[in-house]
Design a protein around this motif. Structure first.
Motif, PDB file in Angstrom:
ATOM      1  N   ASN A  74       7.316   2.437   3.958  1.00  0.00           N
ATOM      2  CA  ASN A  74       8.576   3.116   3.629  1.00  0.00           C
ATOM      3  C   ASN A  74       9.253   2.653   2.345  1.00  0.00           C
ATOM      4  O   ASN A  74      10.477   2.810   2.199  1.00  0.00           O
ATOM      5  CB  ASN A  74       9.573   3.007   4.792  1.00  0.00           C
ATOM      6  CG  ASN A  74       9.034   3.606   6.063  1.00  0.00           C
ATOM      7  OD1 ASN A  74       8.496   4.711   6.070  1.00  0.00           O
ATOM      8  ND2 ASN A  74       9.161   2.866   7.167  1.00  0.00           N
ATOM      9  N   ALA A  75       8.497   2.104   1.401  1.00  0.00           N
ATOM     10  CA  ALA A  75       9.091   1.794   0.096  1.00  0.00           C
ATOM     11  C   ALA A  75       9.666   3.066  -0.510  1.00  0.00           C
ATOM     12  O   ALA A  75       9.098   4.151  -0.386  1.00  0.00           O
ATOM     13  CB  ALA A  75       8.040   1.196  -0.835  1.00  0.00           C
ATOM     14  N   ALA A  76      10.825   2.949  -1.167  1.00  0.00           N
ATOM     15  CA  ALA A  76      11.491   4.124  -1.737  1.00  0.00           C
ATOM     16  C   ALA A  76      10.710   4.706  -2.907  1.00  0.00           C
ATOM     17  O   ALA A  76      10.625   5.924  -3.081  1.00  0.00           O
ATOM     18  CB  ALA A  76      12.904   3.746  -2.186  1.00  0.00           C
ATOM     19  N   LYS A  77      10.141   3.823  -3.738  1.00  0.00           N
ATOM     20  CA  LYS A  77       9.335   4.259  -4.877  1.00  0.00           C
ATOM     21  C   LYS A  77       8.235   3.246  -5.128  1.00  0.00           C
ATOM     22  O   LYS A  77       8.469   2.046  -5.072  1.00  0.00           O
ATOM     23  CB  LYS A  77      10.188   4.422  -6.141  1.00  0.00           C
ATOM     24  CG  LYS A  77       9.388   4.940  -7.328  1.00  0.00           C
ATOM     25  CD  LYS A  77      10.237   5.225  -8.552  1.00  0.00           C
ATOM     26  CE  LYS A  77       9.379   5.792  -9.680  1.00  0.00           C
ATOM     27  NZ  LYS A  77      10.170   6.065 -10.899  1.00  0.00           N
ATOM     28  N   VAL A  78       7.050   3.751  -5.408  1.00  0.00           N
ATOM     29  CA  VAL A  78       5.914   2.895  -5.734  1.00  0.00           C
ATOM     30  C   VAL A  78       5.333   3.377  -7.055  1.00  0.00           C
ATOM     31  O   VAL A  78       4.904   4.536  -7.168  1.00  0.00           O
ATOM     32  CB  VAL A  78       4.830   2.933  -4.639  1.00  0.00           C
ATOM     33  CG1 VAL A  78       3.656   2.039  -5.033  1.00  0.00           C
ATOM     34  CG2 VAL A  78       5.400   2.510  -3.293  1.00  0.00           C
ATOM     35  N   THR A  79       5.327   2.506  -8.049  1.00  0.00           N
ATOM     36  CA  THR A  79       4.742   2.811  -9.350  1.00  0.00           C
ATOM     37  C   THR A  79       3.409   2.092  -9.444  1.00  0.00           C
ATOM     38  O   THR A  79       3.342   0.869  -9.290  1.00  0.00           O
ATOM     39  CB  THR A  79       5.670   2.363 -10.493  1.00  0.00           C
ATOM     40  OG1 THR A  79       6.938   3.018 -10.345  1.00  0.00           O
ATOM     41  CG2 THR A  79       5.071   2.711 -11.847  1.00  0.00           C
TER      42      THR A  79
END
Length: 205
Positions: A74-79
């Protein structure tokens, strides 16, 4: 580092979160070495199993499993950064199959991304090929991209002596791999100048 040679070895599975058990495929590529299940399990016990609200950077994405583990939690954003176009295409395919909407995949070199980007992150994964050794330049550039209390995971066969400001929170080993969980404490410019002068045996007023 040995090239992956057999197709049945070009597979890794997500071990936690909403997509636990899903298998990922990746192409054979020099230096591509997915982090072992047992090591990932240990890492996410350190980080916590719920990464809700976190911004995550996977700077040497490779198989993509580290970034996808974060997305599954559930990370908000993954780059995700991967310079090999064939490997990046495989990551893109896996992301689409898993229907993750919070992943940004960029095909570029790690240091180039840090120099040309201003995003900041709560969690960073550093797992380059074993032959890669530009640690100090990378850590200096990375320090500008860390949010307060950020955590940085570093894995290789030989880990560097850390520059000033970095602290090891956790560490372990698996086979020939060594890994550490780090945090960074910002050092003010005057302190750094004093340390440099001391090393040069100069007097600072």
């Amino acid at each position: 580092m040995a090239k992956v040679q057999h197709q049945h070895r070009n597979q890794v599975r997500i071990i936690g979160g909403t997509h636990r058990g899903r298998k990922l495929t990746f192409p054979a590529a020099e230096g591509l070495r997915p982090t072992a299940d047992s090591v990932r399990e240990r890492l996410f016990n350190w980080l916590g199993q719920d990464l809700t609200g976190m911004a995550v950077l996977d700077l040497f994405a490779g198989s993509g499993v580290m970034g996808l583990e974060a997305a599954s939690r559930n990370a908000a954003k993954v780059t995700m950064i991967e310079k090999n176009r064939q490997v990046a295409a495989a990551i893109k395919s896996n992301v689409q199959q898993l229907n993750f909407g919070q992943i940004e995949l960029i095909c570029t070199e790690a240091h180039s991304f840090l120099i040309n980007n201003h995003q900041q992150f709560n969690i960073v994964f550093l797992d380059p090929p074993y032959v890669w050794q530009q640690w100090h330049e990378l850590l200096d550039a990375l320090s500008l991209h860390l949010l307060p209390n950020a955590r940085v995971y570093m894995e290789s066969n030989t880990l560097p002596v850390l520059p000033a400001g970095w602290e090891v929170l956790k560490q372990g080993k698996s086979g020939i791999s060594r890994f550490e969980l780090l945090t960074y404490h910002k050092i003010d410019t005057k302190y750094r100048e004093r340390q440099d002068c001391r090393r040069e045996n100069k007097i600072v007023l």
